[in-house]
Design a protein around this motif. Structure first.
Motif, PDB file in Angstrom:
ATOM      1  N   ASP A  54      -7.565   5.751  -5.618  1.00  0.00           N
ATOM      2  CA  ASP A  54      -8.175   4.660  -6.380  1.00  0.00           C
ATOM      3  C   ASP A  54      -7.959   4.825  -7.877  1.00  0.00           C
ATOM      4  O   ASP A  54      -7.695   3.852  -8.589  1.00  0.00           O
ATOM      5  CB  ASP A  54      -9.670   4.567  -6.078  1.00  0.00           C
ATOM      6  CG  ASP A  54      -9.943   4.037  -4.684  1.00  0.00           C
ATOM      7  OD1 ASP A  54      -9.047   3.407  -4.095  1.00  0.00           O
ATOM      8  OD2 ASP A  54     -11.063   4.268  -4.181  1.00  0.00           O
ATOM      9  N   THR A  55      -8.057   6.057  -8.365  1.00  0.00           N
ATOM     10  CA  THR A  55      -7.890   6.305  -9.792  1.00  0.00           C
ATOM     11  C   THR A  55      -6.458   6.049 -10.245  1.00  0.00           C
ATOM     12  O   THR A  55      -6.220   5.375 -11.260  1.00  0.00           O
ATOM     13  CB  THR A  55      -8.308   7.746 -10.138  1.00  0.00           C
ATOM     14  OG1 THR A  55      -9.642   7.954  -9.690  1.00  0.00           O
ATOM     15  CG2 THR A  55      -8.219   8.000 -11.626  1.00  0.00           C
ATOM     16  N   ARG A  57      -4.243   4.207  -8.741  1.00  0.00           N
ATOM     17  CA  ARG A  57      -3.986   2.775  -8.571  1.00  0.00           C
ATOM     18  C   ARG A  57      -4.526   1.998  -9.767  1.00  0.00           C
ATOM     19  O   ARG A  57      -3.830   1.148 -10.325  1.00  0.00           O
ATOM     20  CB  ARG A  57      -4.638   2.277  -7.284  1.00  0.00           C
ATOM     21  CG  ARG A  57      -4.532   0.795  -7.079  1.00  0.00           C
ATOM     22  CD  ARG A  57      -5.335   0.356  -5.841  1.00  0.00           C
ATOM     23  NE  ARG A  57      -5.302  -1.065  -5.692  1.00  0.00           N
ATOM     24  CZ  ARG A  57      -6.217  -1.894  -6.188  1.00  0.00           C
ATOM     25  NH1 ARG A  57      -7.235  -1.420  -6.865  1.00  0.00           N
ATOM     26  NH2 ARG A  57      -6.104  -3.181  -5.998  1.00  0.00           N
ATOM     27  N   THR A  58      -5.749   2.283 -10.184  1.00  0.00           N
ATOM     28  CA  THR A  58      -6.346   1.582 -11.316  1.00  0.00           C
ATOM     29  C   THR A  58      -5.563   1.842 -12.601  1.00  0.00           C
ATOM     30  O   THR A  58      -5.283   0.910 -13.370  1.00  0.00           O
ATOM     31  CB  THR A  58      -7.811   2.012 -11.494  1.00  0.00           C
ATOM     32  OG1 THR A  58      -8.513   1.746 -10.277  1.00  0.00           O
ATOM     33  CG2 THR A  58      -8.466   1.280 -12.636  1.00  0.00           C
ATOM     34  N   TRP A  97      -1.806  -1.088  -2.486  1.00  0.00           N
ATOM     35  CA  TRP A  97      -2.352   0.210  -2.070  1.00  0.00           C
ATOM     36  C   TRP A  97      -3.740   0.073  -1.464  1.00  0.00           C
ATOM     37  O   TRP A  97      -4.056   0.714  -0.464  1.00  0.00           O
ATOM     38  CB  TRP A  97      -2.426   1.164  -3.256  1.00  0.00           C
ATOM     39  CG  TRP A  97      -1.114   1.681  -3.725  1.00  0.00           C
ATOM     40  CD1 TRP A  97       0.131   1.245  -3.372  1.00  0.00           C
ATOM     41  CD2 TRP A  97      -0.913   2.730  -4.669  1.00  0.00           C
ATOM     42  NE1 TRP A  97       1.083   1.958  -4.037  1.00  0.00           N
ATOM     43  CE2 TRP A  97       0.481   2.871  -4.838  1.00  0.00           C
ATOM     44  CE3 TRP A  97      -1.760   3.540  -5.388  1.00  0.00           C
ATOM     45  CZ2 TRP A  97       1.032   3.814  -5.686  1.00  0.00           C
ATOM     46  CZ3 TRP A  97      -1.215   4.484  -6.240  1.00  0.00           C
ATOM     47  CH2 TRP A  97       0.169   4.621  -6.383  1.00  0.00           C
ATOM     48  N   LEU A  98      -4.602  -0.754  -2.067  1.00  0.00           N
ATOM     49  CA  LEU A  98      -5.968  -0.891  -1.561  1.00  0.00           C
ATOM     50  C   LEU A  98      -6.006  -1.518  -0.167  1.00  0.00           C
ATOM     51  O   LEU A  98      -6.667  -0.965   0.718  1.00  0.00           O
ATOM     52  CB  LEU A  98      -6.825  -1.685  -2.548  1.00  0.00           C
ATOM     53  CG  LEU A  98      -8.288  -1.854  -2.145  1.00  0.00           C
ATOM     54  CD1 LEU A  98      -8.974  -0.497  -2.059  1.00  0.00           C
ATOM     55  CD2 LEU A  98      -9.001  -2.757  -3.121  1.00  0.00           C
ATOM     56  N   ASN A 102      -7.347   0.387   3.155  1.00  0.00           N
ATOM     57  CA  ASN A 102      -8.435  -0.173   3.951  1.00  0.00           C
ATOM     58  C   ASN A 102      -8.044  -0.328   5.420  1.00  0.00           C
ATOM     59  O   ASN A 102      -8.857  -0.069   6.312  1.00  0.00           O
ATOM     60  CB  ASN A 102      -8.883  -1.519   3.383  1.00  0.00           C
ATOM     61  CG  ASN A 102      -9.660  -1.374   2.104  1.00  0.00           C
ATOM     62  OD1 ASN A 102     -10.151  -0.297   1.775  1.00  0.00           O
ATOM     63  ND2 ASN A 102      -9.759  -2.450   1.354  1.00  0.00           N
ATOM     64  N   TYR A 147      -4.132   9.092   3.429  1.00  0.00           N
ATOM     65  CA  TYR A 147      -4.372   8.531   2.103  1.00  0.00           C
ATOM     66  C   TYR A 147      -3.246   8.859   1.132  1.00  0.00           C
ATOM     67  O   TYR A 147      -2.925   8.061   0.262  1.00  0.00           O
ATOM     68  CB  TYR A 147      -5.712   8.998   1.537  1.00  0.00           C
ATOM     69  CG  TYR A 147      -6.871   8.160   2.000  1.00  0.00           C
ATOM     70  CD1 TYR A 147      -6.889   6.786   1.810  1.00  0.00           C
ATOM     71  CD2 TYR A 147      -7.955   8.740   2.635  1.00  0.00           C
ATOM     72  CE1 TYR A 147      -7.943   6.011   2.238  1.00  0.00           C
ATOM     73  CE2 TYR A 147      -9.021   7.975   3.069  1.00  0.00           C
ATOM     74  CZ  TYR A 147      -9.006   6.615   2.865  1.00  0.00           C
ATOM     75  OH  TYR A 147     -10.055   5.859   3.285  1.00  0.00           O
TER      76      TYR A 147
END
Length: 166
Positions: A54-55, A57-58, A97-98, A102, A147
């Motif tokens: 997540d980091t 990706r952001t 990616w998200l 998921n 992941y």
């Protein structure tokens, strides 16, 4: 008073052979301690893998959003026409990616759910599915590896190779 609550049947205390340390660890073997330790490490790594994904990706989306107008402006010049297509492909790739993570998480959760149902129905050999069972530890390993493969799976959806069509 503690002894009265721990031995409600009224048994007398044997002060000579009782060891408080051995009483505290009597239900635990080295194998159980090792499983608990491994489970804690894998839980932390599993959560860390999701957080890292997540980091990163952001961060990449922020950088791509800042560079978007620059790529759009440069694409009008000769020799830079491919920059807009490359930027769009990279943005869609990182954005995917998200959803890919998921979908992977939903698959892992469904397999675990079916395994718990089978254990409860008595279809599988094993009487418990706790956070130190072997199956749970295996699923944590699968989750960690899964992941970290999310970016390459997202690359299947939108390939961001360095070759541009001219």
């Amino acid at each position: 008073k503690w002894y009265q609550y721990s031995h409600p049947d009224g048994a007398t205390a044997d002060t000579g052979s009782s060891n408080p340390i051995s009483d505290a660890f009597s239900g635990w073997s080295i194998k159980n301690w090792a499983r608990k330790f491994i489970a804690e490490i894998l839980n932390v790594l599993f959560q860390a893998a999701a957080l890292c994904l997540d980091t990163v990706r952001t961060f990449k989306l922020i950088v791509l959003a800042i560079l978007g107008p620059l790529c759009f402006g440069l694409s009008i010049f000769e020799g830079f026409q491919h920059s807009l297509k490359q930027w769009l492909a990279r943005y869609v790739n990182v954005f995917m990616w998200l959803p890919v993570a998921n979908i992977f998480g939903a698959i892992i959760a469904k397999v675990q759910e079916n395994m718990i149902i089978n254990i409860q129905n008595g279809n599988l050999g094993g009487n418990e599915f706790g956070n130190t069972s072997t199956a749970y530890l295996i699923f944590l390993l699968i989750g960690i590896v899964g992941y970290f493969t999310v970016p390459s799976v997202a690359n299947y959806i939108m390939n961001v190779g360095g070759h541009a069509d001219r």
